[in-house]
Design an enzyme around this catalytic site. Structure first.
Site: not given
Ligand SMILES: *Cc1c(COP(=O)(O)O)cnc(C)c1O
Length: 387
Positions: A188-190
């Site tokens: 779910n990170k950038t």
């Protein structure tokens, strides 16, 4: 009855055809563990940060990277490491892996990043290091924190799990004057590699130690052993290291995700601005903005219910969920988690800002695959949820 809209998840990765093609290429290449793609991802990462004096080292998670960072700095039993209570447990657990003690401090209510004055108040003769978190993708007050660390001879490891790309003083996080910076490529990170992380430092001795410790304490890694021109089977084990290397399958994703990192950030910023506009008249504290000229990575869009709002936070989340919208809370502060609470005998009153934020905050979906219409839908549902 209107047709029901599909559930809008809280987070989704943005994987393109080029990412997939690179993974397939890796699978067909015969080299699936750490090798040429990981070398390329590391070189590309240093190039992205734009400072050739940096060494970028790929690892299989940010948690692993934080562990390696503290190990390389010599953190051990008897040491204290100061960090924010308003974070994920990974930030703090790595300190315990090494037998050192965690000292949690409160956040600055304006930014929800570590309160530098609270850090100063928590320093003892045992303090070895500080771990700031660039919460939600907004840089912590690094000039003040680095100055404090310098005055007291403390090491600084940045938990940059949220902070790609984020700037402080016009410089990208990763190129600041801390000792080590750790990024996360969790789902779910950038940007994502499924699981993965990157450790960045300018110090050659620290880099050397991390390279050795990320692969069993072996003084050369698999790529050198099996790919060098002269056949070389010899290696030496110089420490009981870890198994923290990143596979080429994951790095194949990372290479293409990184190329899109700026575009992803721009889209996230656009979506955040749409939320801001759509929610401006509601009784909410909107997320803090980056100062003029700075970049906010917009990993998270965290709202707080204004004081006096009667609807409980949990009810708001339930109503959004009933409307088909996934939400989350970042974070349940560490001082409330049984392990940290009991180990430190911690009370919510010691962390009034974090506690207040926790009780009134929730995070809305924010990711590049969302449409403008998705934002409008969330805003409409939130308006109804607050009514
Ligand atoms: C995601 C996250 C981590 C851990 O990252 P992994 O790559 O999953 O190990 C650490 N700190 C913070 C603040 C995070 O959000």
């Amino acid at each position: 009855m209107a047709a029901e809209l599909p559930f809008l998840p809280f987070a989704l990765p943005d994987i393109g055809d080029e990412d997939i093609a690179e993974v397939v290429d890796t699978l067909k290449s015969g080299w699936v563990t750490t090798g040429p793609k990981t070398r390329r991802f590391e070189a590309d990462f240093t190039a992205f940060l734009g400072d050739p004096s940096l060494q970028s080292m790929a690892v299989n998670s940010a948690t692993a990277g934080l562990h390696l960072a503290l190990e390389a700095l010599g953190v051990g039993p008897g040491d204290e490491v100061i960090t924010t209570t308003h974070t994920f447990t990974a930030t703090a657990e790595v300190v315990r892996y090494l037998g050192a003690d965690v000292v949690l401090v409160d956040v600055d209510p304006a930014t929800l990043c570590i309160d530098v004055a609270a850090v100063e108040a928590a320093i003892t003769p045992r303090t070895k290091a500080v771990i700031p978190v660039h919460y939600a993708g907004l840089a912590a007050d690094m000039p003040a924190l680095l100055a404090l660390a310098r005055r007291h001879g403390l090491k600084v490891v940045e938990d940059a799990a949220h902070a790609l790309p984020t700037t402080s003083g016009g410089r990208l996080v990763g190129t600041l004057d801390s000792d080590i910076t750790v990024f996360s490529f969790y789902a779910n990170k950038t940007i994502t590699t499924g699981e993965g992380g990157m450790v960045v430092t300018r110090d050659p001795a620290i880099a050397k130690r991390i390279q050795v410790m990320r692969l069993h304490g072996i003084s050369r890694d698999a790529f050198d052993r099996f790919q060098s021109k002269t056949p070389s089977w010899y290696y030496e084990v110089i420490a009981p290291g870890f198994k923290y290397n990143l596979t080429d399958i994951a790095s194949a994703l990372g290479i293409h995700q990184l190329r899109k990192a700026r575009r992803f950030q721009e889209r996230r910023a656009e979506l955040a601005a749409l939320y801001d506009a759509a929610l401006a008249d509601l009784p909410l504290v909107l997320p803090p903005k980056a100062p003029e000229g700075e970049t906010h990575s917009w990993h998270l869009y965290v709202l707080r219910l204004a004081d006096g709002v009667a609807v409980p936070r949990d009810t708001v989340i339930e109503r959004l969920f009933a409307a088909g919208i996934g939400c989350s809370v970042h974070y349940i502060p560490l001082h409330l988690q049984p392990y940290w609470r009991d180990r430190g005998n911690l009370k919510p009153e010691q962390f009034p800002q974090s506690q207040h934020v926790y009780e009134r905050s929730f995070s809305l979906p924010l990711y590049t695959r969302m449409t403008d219409a998705d934002v409008a839908r969330v805003a409409t549902a939130l308006r109804a949820a607050l009514a």
